[in-house]
Design a protein around this motif. Structure first.
Motif, mmCIF file in Angstrom:
data_model
loop_
_atom_site.group_PDB
_atom_site.id
_atom_site.type_symbol
_atom_site.label_atom_id
_atom_site.label_comp_id
_atom_site.label_asym_id
_atom_site.label_seq_id
_atom_site.Cartn_x
_atom_site.Cartn_y
_atom_site.Cartn_z
ATOM 1 N N PRO A 175 31.237 23.787 28.578
ATOM 2 C CA PRO A 175 31.508 24.068 29.990
ATOM 3 C C PRO A 175 32.222 25.386 30.243
ATOM 4 N N ASP A 176 32.838 25.959 29.216
ATOM 5 C CA ASP A 176 33.561 27.214 29.418
ATOM 6 C C ASP A 176 32.753 28.456 29.028
ATOM 7 N N VAL A 177 31.469 28.300 28.672
ATOM 8 C CA VAL A 177 30.615 29.435 28.337
ATOM 9 C C VAL A 177 29.501 29.526 29.375
ATOM 10 N N GLN A 178 29.348 30.715 29.951
ATOM 11 C CA GLN A 178 28.342 30.926 30.977
ATOM 12 C C GLN A 178 27.330 31.969 30.519
ATOM 13 N N ILE A 179 26.062 31.704 30.798
ATOM 14 C CA ILE A 179 24.992 32.661 30.543
ATOM 15 C C ILE A 179 24.529 33.146 31.909
ATOM 16 N N VAL A 180 24.656 34.438 32.135
ATOM 17 C CA VAL A 180 24.299 35.015 33.427
ATOM 18 C C VAL A 180 22.914 35.649 33.305
#
Length: 138
Positions: A50-55
């Motif tokens: 939940p703390d890693v985002q792929i933009v």
């Protein structure tokens, strides 16, 4: 040091196709969808991280980029050499079958690598290289 990855960026030329792949095929969750000055950024991520985002961003998203550089970025994306991402999975073969069945461009079927992982590779709808690795202890 207290250092963790927070975000990474993948250039896409069609956000709707990218969403159909990253959300519907890979099962990532959409965390944000922002439009600004004629561009769009969609953020996805694994429920397991939940703390890693792929933009998913437009190629050459910088407002200061020259027309020549913007064209070069579009050409690199079309060739599939602009970016690459490696995901981990507990079952490389099952993931391979699901992604292959979606019609994604297969680059490598699952195979055991001499460096200790089983992996496979695809291109996403924009041409980005994606590898999926399974560690023996997974």
């Amino acid at each position: 040091m207290d250092l963790k990855l927070s975000q990474c960026f993948i250039a896409v030329d069609d956000h709707d196709k990218a969403l159909a792949f990253y959300r519907d095929v890979l099962g990532l969750k959409v965390r944000g969808d922002v439009a600004f000055e004629g561009m769009r950024w969609v953020t996805v991520g694994s429920p397991l991280q939940p703390d890693v985002q792929i933009v998913l961003e437009p190629p050459a998203a910088s407002p200061d980029i020259s027309p020549a550089d913007k064209q070069a970025m579009a050409e690199l994306l079309a060739k599939g050499i602009l970016r690459g991402v490696i995901f981990s999975t507990a079952d490389c073969d099952a993931l391979y079958e699901r992604v292959r069945a979606s019609g994604a461009d297969v680059l490598q079927e699952p195979m055991d690598q001499p460096y200790g992982v089983r992996d496979c590779a695809f291109r996403d709808p924009a041409g980005n290289l994606l590898r999926f690795t399974e560690r023996p202890d997974a």
